[in-house]
Design a protein around this motif. Sequence first.
Motif, short mmCIF file in Angstrom:
data_model
loop_
_atom_site.label_atom_id
_atom_site.label_comp_id
_atom_site.label_asym_id
_atom_site.label_seq_id
_atom_site.Cartn_x
_atom_site.Cartn_y
_atom_site.Cartn_z
N ASN A 19 8.36 22.24 51.12
CA ASN A 19 7.79 21.87 52.42
C ASN A 19 8.65 20.76 52.99
OD1 ASN A 19 6.31 21.15 54.60
ND2 ASN A 19 4.40 20.81 53.49
N ASN A 22 7.22 17.72 54.77
CA ASN A 22 6.41 16.77 54.01
C ASN A 22 7.25 15.53 53.73
OD1 ASN A 22 4.94 15.37 52.06
ND2 ASN A 22 3.97 17.26 51.40
N ALA A 25 8.73 15.16 50.21
CA ALA A 25 9.32 16.39 49.68
C ALA A 25 10.29 16.13 48.53
CB ALA A 25 10.00 17.17 50.80
N TYR A 30 5.10 18.04 45.22
CA TYR A 30 4.69 18.59 46.52
C TYR A 30 4.95 20.10 46.57
CZ TYR A 30 3.77 13.95 48.33
OH TYR A 30 3.24 12.71 48.53
N GLU A 31 6.13 20.51 46.15
CA GLU A 31 6.45 21.94 46.14
C GLU A 31 5.52 22.69 45.19
OE1 GLU A 31 10.01 25.04 44.98
OE2 GLU A 31 10.50 22.93 45.24
N GLY A 94 3.57 10.86 45.49
CA GLY A 94 3.46 12.14 44.80
C GLY A 94 2.44 12.09 43.68
N ALA A 97 -0.99 12.06 45.31
CA ALA A 97 -1.30 13.38 45.89
C ALA A 97 -1.63 14.39 44.80
CB ALA A 97 -0.11 13.87 46.72
N TYR A 101 -5.07 16.33 44.30
CA TYR A 101 -5.06 17.79 44.35
C TYR A 101 -5.71 18.39 43.10
CZ TYR A 101 -3.46 22.57 44.73
OH TYR A 101 -3.43 23.94 44.80
#
Length: 129
Positions: A19, A22, A25, A30-31, A94, A97, A101
């Motif tokens: 992404n 983002n 990234a 993230y990916e 990261g 996040a 998530y």
Amino acid sequence: CGAAAKWSSFKRRGHDMANASNAGAADPVYELMARHRILFEIIGECGGLIDEVLARKQGRTITDADRGIFNAAFEAEERAMAELTATTPTTKAGARAAIDYIADYDAGFAEDHAAKFLRTLKLSPLLAD
């Protein structure tokens, strides 16, 4: 279900879910979160393919191809989550996040992805003494 088309497209793209828009990234999580999110959505959409009650209501028979699509997506989703939980974040953003998530994903599930990820998180240089 439109998930079969999404699954084919996902495979054709070689799992390239980077992404670029983002801000974080550069952090590999993230990916991996993006990849998992798409696979999880595909599983939700494909669930109807193997739902026997729904199939009866629709007057159709569940085929081996239906099961194959669902099983392939399910296995890919499991691999994506395993890869995410084994990946050490490289940025604080990261790490935060990924924790959010995985915690959201695990809510209501019996599996303990969060605990696996937290063990991986301990290895992050961001948390070193």
